[in-house]
Design an enzyme around this catalytic site. Sequence first.
Site, PDB file in Angstrom:
ATOM      1  N   CYS A  65       0.845  -1.184   0.000  1.00 24.83           N
ATOM      2  CA  CYS A  65       0.000   0.000   0.000  1.00 24.83           C
ATOM      3  C   CYS A  65       0.886   1.241   0.000  1.00 24.83           C
ATOM      4  CB  CYS A  65      -0.938   0.019   1.212  1.00 24.83           C
ATOM      5  SG  CYS A  65      -0.065   0.165   2.791  1.00 24.83           S
TER       6      CYS A  65
ATOM      7  N   CYS B 232       3.381   1.717   2.793  1.00 23.91           N
ATOM      8  CA  CYS B 232       4.670   1.039   2.594  1.00 23.91           C
ATOM      9  C   CYS B 232       5.618   1.912   1.778  1.00 23.91           C
ATOM     10  CB  CYS B 232       4.463  -0.297   1.888  1.00 23.91           C
ATOM     11  SG  CYS B 232       3.393  -1.469   2.747  1.00 23.91           S
TER      12      CYS B 232
ATOM     13  N   ASP C 287       9.957  24.071 -35.486  1.00 24.78           N
ATOM     14  CA  ASP C 287      11.046  24.242 -36.440  1.00 24.78           C
ATOM     15  C   ASP C 287      10.531  23.815 -37.819  1.00 24.78           C
ATOM     16  OD1 ASP C 287      13.681  24.679 -37.361  1.00 24.78           O
ATOM     17  OD2 ASP C 287      14.061  22.525 -37.263  1.00 24.78           O
TER      18      ASP C 287
END
Length: 764
Positions: free
Chosen positions: A21, A24, A445
Amino acid sequence: MTGGSAPSLTVTDITVGGMTCAACVRRVEKKLSGLEGVAASVNLATGVARVSHPTDVGPQELVTAVEQAGYKARLPDPAQADEDQEDDEEAAADRAERSRLFVVALLSVPVIVLSMVPALQFRNWQWLCFMLAAPVAAWGAWPFHERAARGMRHAAATMDSLVSLGVVASFAWSVYALFFGGAGRAGMRMPFTLVPSGVDGVDGVAHLYLEAAVGVPLFVLAGRFLETRARRGTGAALRSLARLSVKDVAVRDGRVERLVPIGQLAVGDTFLVRPGERVATDGVVVEGSSAVDQALVTGESEPVEAGPGDAVVGGAVNAGGLLTVRVTAVGADTQLARITRMVTDAQAGKARVQRLADSVAGVFVPVVLALSVTTLGFWLGAGAQTQAAVTACVAVLVVACPCALGLATPTALMAATGRGAQLGVLVTGPQALEGLRHLDTVVLDKTGTLTSGHMSVARVTTVPDGPDEREVLRLAAAVEDASEHPLGRAITAHARRTADGAEPLPVVEEFGATPGRGVRGRVEGRVVEVTAVAEELPDPLADALRSAEDAAQTAVQVRVDGAVVAVIAVGDVVRPGSYRAVDRLRRLGVRPVLATGDREAPARAVAAQLGIDTVHACCSPEEKTALVTALQAEGRRVAVVGDGVNDAAALATADLGIAMGAGTDVAIGAADVTLVRGGIEALADAVRLSRTTLATIRANLVWAFGYNVVTVPLAMVGLLYPMLAAAAMSVSSVLVVVNSLRLRTWQPAPGRTHTPRQRARAGL
């Protein structure tokens, strides 16, 4: 203060096992960041910790820190990296999880059914349920108990702590009820309600919670099994890229052909690619021609023709004849390796919203534990029955879910970056996706970005009563084949492509070249001249000459036996998909701006073809950078698209730098997004994908936060049964992952594209 330079930093990836989770994640990050000079970002979906650390902090020290936090950790070993081995390991883990889930389901279902349906409750049914529930509460829930105990040893609490406490509390109360609360007597019946009644059993008999003791591990195991498989699906694109690599390659020494490991190839070597085989590494075709399918590498939907002099990328599939390829890049320098590296880096990153979610998750579990204890004390203090208080307490423990918070962003990012790679869009991380989402101006460009970047034949116009276009090209190319002029090479290449290898160019005799004028020769008995236009032309050719001049192209005339028969317009032509790409960007609310170092006339001509209103010609790299800065000063979110060294400064200055995949390494290194395909068609797809991804992340987070905001109070007031709470908690995580998985099948909307004339008529 002591002097000296700051220590250099390096980045190490660590595979972390045992995280379940967001709490953790927060714990591992906190432990790693506790080391001096170390910064860590942990991804729950991938199970990888990306750690930036000084060189005097070794990787093994980082592994030790993770292990001290209570998790498994290992460093990736490139020497042992084997995709098949990883698949085998995943399959073995998958079988183990499936086996545990099957046994738990086999034992749990009878307990749940008997507890929920009073009519099926036979004499001493509760003792059978107890015998079935005991192994589930102990062995079935053992992974939760083990991780919870490991967390306790490190003074930390995670989702596993909540599940373990919920199972232990439910089973312990049931043991008390059976042995001391009168629930073990023969003939006992237990009614079932979806909402706890608050009544202390029936006729003074304590209520059993065996169905909760087995339902919680059953639903959580089932949810995590589905969640793991779904999370594995979000990384499918990255694994498919890894599988494109070739292990052995065929080389030829004289007439002898042999297989050698790919690692033995060096730049300059040649290798063979048979029909149906993958190109082993990046190279240039030196012999043979074939259609090459590059869809999985560059996202191009159709195979491209490859012949002598054409570049091919490693991982592409040879769909036709035998090719001999000369190696131009190996190992980490190949385009496939670069794509894989960029996708991996992107998936290891973290969006700003995910950092907020992880911060919340870091305090989430302790808060839930405090709420559960408070709920128990409140109910008991208010004079409620003991089992009602226990029910509410257990429901709070089980229903709370930080898993969805931890998965909301990384699963969406994994799916989106993988899908982007399939479409030819590589992003450096979540920040690039966020930048694409808010983009409102793009500086483009010209040469190599909107145009092909090299001279090619734009149009061939012939006189009505003369030779046709194919014949004119054949004769002109025969004369120009002996010329080194760029115009001549463009005409010759176009003629060969048009002929498609049907017949070779005829032989030229009496060849002569006049500098500044053109070339002349005798072809098949006819005098053929390809020269600059220096005389009056008939109407069709005169119109073609004016069109070429308006488009800033170079026109040459073709004379056969003294008579002008055609005009060939040559120039740096606009890529086929550029107009569609610019049109789609405009429809997405992104303003296009053309900035090029080329002259005013070609720049204006290209802008007119593409419907771009703002043009900046003759721009130096410094002027491009100043243009970006000026647009930013106006409050615009600016992206720059370029492919050359002269674009690198502007790419780095912009809010978002976008490089062409065929551009220079300097441009790609300065960019946040790389378009792998040859043109900018994928740019609009990237913008739309980013917007869809961030919308998905927002939906995931709204669900993750909203779910807890609604269900935790319901559990606290006794309106949520523990078993249903477990089912709801498991479903919440699965829904978040499934919602993210929708990005794997995301398709670009084709949209209708108008030509400049149609736009003018419609007033667009």
